[in-house]
Design an enzyme around this catalytic site. Structure first.
Site, mmCIF file in Angstrom:
data_model
loop_
_atom_site.group_PDB
_atom_site.id
_atom_site.type_symbol
_atom_site.label_atom_id
_atom_site.label_comp_id
_atom_site.label_asym_id
_atom_site.label_seq_id
_atom_site.Cartn_x
_atom_site.Cartn_y
_atom_site.Cartn_z
ATOM 1 C CG ASP A 171 44.512 34.922 30.002
ATOM 2 O OD1 ASP A 171 44.003 33.992 29.349
ATOM 3 O OD2 ASP A 171 44.317 35.061 31.219
ATOM 4 C CE1 TYR A 264 40.034 26.869 26.813
ATOM 5 C CE2 TYR A 264 42.100 28.066 26.774
ATOM 6 C CZ TYR A 264 40.883 27.797 27.369
ATOM 7 O OH TYR A 264 40.521 28.442 28.522
HETATM 8 P P1 NAD Z 1 32.620 36.708 36.906
HETATM 9 O O1 NAD Z 1 31.290 36.099 36.747
HETATM 10 O O2 NAD Z 1 33.296 36.654 38.219
HETATM 11 O O3 NAD Z 1 32.540 38.249 36.500
HETATM 12 C C1 NAD Z 1 31.836 38.727 35.436
HETATM 13 C C2 NAD Z 1 31.025 39.956 35.854
HETATM 14 O O4 NAD Z 1 30.339 40.420 34.681
HETATM 15 C C3 NAD Z 1 29.961 39.680 36.910
HETATM 16 O O5 NAD Z 1 30.130 40.555 38.004
HETATM 17 C C4 NAD Z 1 28.646 39.949 36.176
HETATM 18 O O6 NAD Z 1 27.654 40.497 36.993
HETATM 19 C C5 NAD Z 1 29.085 40.906 35.094
HETATM 20 N N1 NAD Z 1 28.174 40.985 33.953
HETATM 21 C C6 NAD Z 1 27.483 39.986 33.364
HETATM 22 N N2 NAD Z 1 26.774 40.451 32.336
HETATM 23 C C7 NAD Z 1 27.025 41.779 32.244
HETATM 24 C C8 NAD Z 1 26.581 42.797 31.378
HETATM 25 N N3 NAD Z 1 25.748 42.537 30.363
HETATM 26 N N4 NAD Z 1 27.016 44.053 31.593
HETATM 27 C C9 NAD Z 1 27.865 44.321 32.603
HETATM 28 N N5 NAD Z 1 28.326 43.389 33.450
HETATM 29 C C10 NAD Z 1 27.907 42.130 33.279
HETATM 30 O O7 NAD Z 1 33.545 36.065 35.783
HETATM 31 P P2 NAD Z 1 35.125 35.882 35.703
HETATM 32 O O8 NAD Z 1 35.459 34.460 35.903
HETATM 33 O O9 NAD Z 1 35.807 36.863 36.547
HETATM 34 O O10 NAD Z 1 35.397 36.152 34.172
HETATM 35 C C11 NAD Z 1 35.072 37.350 33.543
HETATM 36 C C12 NAD Z 1 35.235 37.225 32.061
HETATM 37 O O11 NAD Z 1 36.597 37.240 31.684
HETATM 38 C C13 NAD Z 1 34.668 35.940 31.450
HETATM 39 O O12 NAD Z 1 34.079 36.238 30.209
HETATM 40 C C14 NAD Z 1 35.882 35.084 31.260
HETATM 41 O O13 NAD Z 1 35.656 34.084 30.316
HETATM 42 C C15 NAD Z 1 36.829 36.141 30.791
HETATM 43 N N6 NAD Z 1 38.265 35.816 30.793
HETATM 44 C C16 NAD Z 1 38.909 35.900 29.600
HETATM 45 C C17 NAD Z 1 40.227 35.656 29.499
HETATM 46 C C18 NAD Z 1 40.864 35.714 28.159
HETATM 47 O O14 NAD Z 1 41.900 35.195 27.946
HETATM 48 N N7 NAD Z 1 40.256 36.308 27.141
HETATM 49 C C19 NAD Z 1 40.967 35.331 30.644
HETATM 50 C C20 NAD Z 1 40.293 35.248 31.864
HETATM 51 C C21 NAD Z 1 38.938 35.505 31.926
HETATM 52 C C1 G6P Z 2 42.441 31.002 30.155
HETATM 53 C C2 G6P Z 2 41.755 31.459 28.897
HETATM 54 C C3 G6P Z 2 40.544 32.257 29.241
HETATM 55 C C4 G6P Z 2 39.613 31.477 30.131
HETATM 56 C C5 G6P Z 2 40.342 31.023 31.356
HETATM 57 C C6 G6P Z 2 39.451 30.045 32.106
HETATM 58 O O1 G6P Z 2 43.008 32.074 30.811
HETATM 59 O O2 G6P Z 2 42.565 32.196 28.058
HETATM 60 O O3 G6P Z 2 39.910 32.613 28.054
HETATM 61 O O4 G6P Z 2 38.520 32.258 30.517
HETATM 62 O O5 G6P Z 2 41.522 30.357 31.024
HETATM 63 O O6 G6P Z 2 39.921 29.894 33.351
HETATM 64 P P1 G6P Z 2 39.038 29.327 34.543
HETATM 65 O O7 G6P Z 2 40.022 29.366 35.649
HETATM 66 O O8 G6P Z 2 37.886 30.284 34.719
HETATM 67 O O9 G6P Z 2 38.604 27.969 34.132
HETATM 68 MN MN MN Z 3 41.224 33.094 26.378
#
Ligand code: NAD
Ligand code: G6P
Ligand code: MN
Length: 441
Positions: A171, A264
């Site tokens: 995102d 980044y």
């Molecule tokens: P979070 O820790 O609040 O939530 C993650 C959840 O995943 C937790 O409830 C945890 O118990 C669960 N989990 C961990 N291992 C697991 C497994 N093997 N199987 C099933 N569930 C499992 O984290 P968050 O801050 O809400 O972020 C979630 C994910 O989304 C992270 O990987 C973060 O980096 C990603 N993210 C990506 C983008 C992007 O642009 N690609 C944007 C925002 C967040």
């Molecule tokens: C952006 C990136 C994600 C990352 C997030 C981290 O949205 O694209 O990949 O996980 O920032 O945000 P945070 O608020 O968890 O530092």
């Molecule tokens: Mn990302």
């Protein structure tokens, strides 16, 4: 649009889940849902989020069947889409990923440098496990993955599950494009036509136009020179640490007068400054635990207690509607143009064909068709070759259980000054990750 879809959110206990649910509810006319499931491997954490979301769904869309489970068969049977946002090791491990490198004056970050490699070594197994459940219980489903570190996860699935129906998306470009559109005086990022290439969290916009073909790049670059990607409009208010990140773009965007960079890149181009400004006792993980995580879980508990979601504090995470755009592209063959992390296969002509690159693709019912980028300049090519090698070595280290390859990966990261420092960081990370990483020999 008669068909209604069945969706499982993997990582049901994520801080992003309530915003995603609100977003799905706001988009039901575009993407109708009959069943919504949450899956997580932490029952307690997920239950808090599920109780609140169950109430939200009951009040706003009682026809949607809802269930939260930790049982893979229940979760992944009768599914059209998996929306995956897991964080293996949760925030406790993110904190260590960030703090361990800082002990050695190397930046500590969720997805970049040694912290990102460390997180990758935890995520690969979790993501592969979900792919295998999907293939076993719903072989026609698609997994829309935004679990991080997306670059390493994407390379791992390319190498280890080459036929999997997984789409990796980020995102960050979407968030930056929303800012660019506002800078250019447009209502929506969809009023722009962009070209972009790079790796995940490591890329550049090469062209930004409106639909009339006007070049918006000069105006946006001029603004970026003054304020980076920061905007005064309260709609774009960011946490202080993100404002610093948006501001820092000013420092390195001039390295290339023809492009605009992803935020980044600061970790690779301003690494010394990032370390100088880091608070070794209180990193972004601490900020998120005290901020987003606390707010989300407090609100979930409150909703469960009062038994209603009227006046609830969760807002539609509208920028997350890109996930619906992606699901729709697959479901309705919409041929939407989106940035995805896909195998290069010649799209960037002078770059490793097996690299996972982030480039525009046309997405239809059979997945993404990448658009041609052509040859990229030496500066970007060099940086990307180094970084993609880090990512490939990390995946090889995971697959082979190789200490040597992981040491090479960390040494090669542009964020790390020497092989000696890389080894010190690696040895600390191994100790910290003993419950998560494969054994390295
Ligand atoms: P979070 O820790 O609040 O939530 C993650 C959840 O995943 C937790 O409830 C945890 O118990 C669960 N989990 C961990 N291992 C697991 C497994 N093997 N199987 C099933 N569930 C499992 O984290 P968050 O801050 O809400 O972020 C979630 C994910 O989304 C992270 O990987 C973060 O980096 C990603 N993210 C990506 C983008 C992007 O642009 N690609 C944007 C925002 C967040
Ligand atoms: C952006 C990136 C994600 C990352 C997030 C981290 O949205 O694209 O990949 O996980 O920032 O945000 P945070 O608020 O968890 O530092
Ligand atoms: Mn990302």
């Amino acid at each position: 649009m008669d068909k209604k879809f069945s969706v499982v959110v993997a990582g049901g206990g994520s801080t992003f889940t309530p915003g995603i649910v609100m977003m799905l509810l706001a988009n039901l006319d575009r993407f109708p849902i009959r069943k919504l499931k949450f899956y997580d491997n932490d029952a307690k954490r997920q239950e808090i989020v599920a109780k609140a979301c169950g109430i939200i769904l009951r009040e706003k869309a009682p026809d949607i069947e809802f269930e939260a489970t930790t049982d893979p068969q229940t979760a992944f049977s009768d599914i059209d889409f998996i929306m995956a946002h897991i964080r293996v090791g949760k925030y406790a491990m993110r904190e260590l990923d960030e703090k361990i490198p800082l002990k050695y004056d190397v930046l500590g970050q969720e997805t970049c440098g040694p912290g990102g490699i460390s997180y990758g070594m935890r995520s690969i197994g979790g993501i592969i496990e979900i792919i295998d459940y999907m293939e076993k219980y719903s072989p026609n489903a698609w997994m829309l993955n935004y679990s991080n570190p997306a670059a390493i996860v994407a390379e791992a699935t390319r190498k280890l599950r080459p036929k999997a129906k997984i789409l990796n998306i980020c995102d960050m470009p979407i968030g930056i494009e929303r800012r660019m559109a506002a800078i250019a005086g447009l209502k929506s990022r969809k009023d722009m036509e962009i070209r972009y290439y790079g790796l995940n969290h490591f890329g550049w916009w090469t062209s930004i136009m409106d639909h009339q073909g006007n070049d918006l790049m000069p105006k946006i670059r001029e603004y970026v020179g003054q304020k980076g990607y920061n905007l005064d409009d309260p709609e774009f208010k960011a946490d202080p640490s993100w404002s610093v990140t948006y501001d820092m773009v000013k420092e390195f965007y001039q390295l290339d007068p023809n492009t605009l960079p992803n935020t980044y890149l600061k970790y690779y181009l301003c690494q010394d400054e990032v370390v100088e400004h880091a608070n070794r006792e209180y990193t972004r993980a601490n900020e998120v635990m005290a901020g987003r995580e606390k707010t989300v879980f407090t609100e979930c508990r409150r909703i469960a207690e009062v038994g209603t979601a009227k006046n609830c504090g969760f807002e539609v995470d509208e920028h997350a509607s890109y996930i619906v755009d992606l699901a729709r592209a697959i479901a309705y063959n919409s041929k939407e143009r989106m940035l995805l992390i896909v195998e290069n296969k010649g799209a960037i002509s002078n770059f490793d064909p097996t690299a996972m690159v982030e480039i525009p693709c046309i997405v239809g019912c059979n997945g993404p068709e990448p658009l041609t980028v052509g040859a990229i300049p030496q500066f970007q090519k060099g940086l990307m070759e180094q970084q993609v090698s880090v990512e490939k070595l990390a995946v090889e280290a995971w697959a082979e259980g190789s200490y040597l390859k992981l040491w090479q990966a960390i040494t090669m990261s542009k964020t790390v000054p020497s092989a000696r420092v890389a080894k010190q960081i690696l040895d600390d990370l191994i100790e910290a990750n003993k419950d998560y990483w494969p054994e390295l020999k």
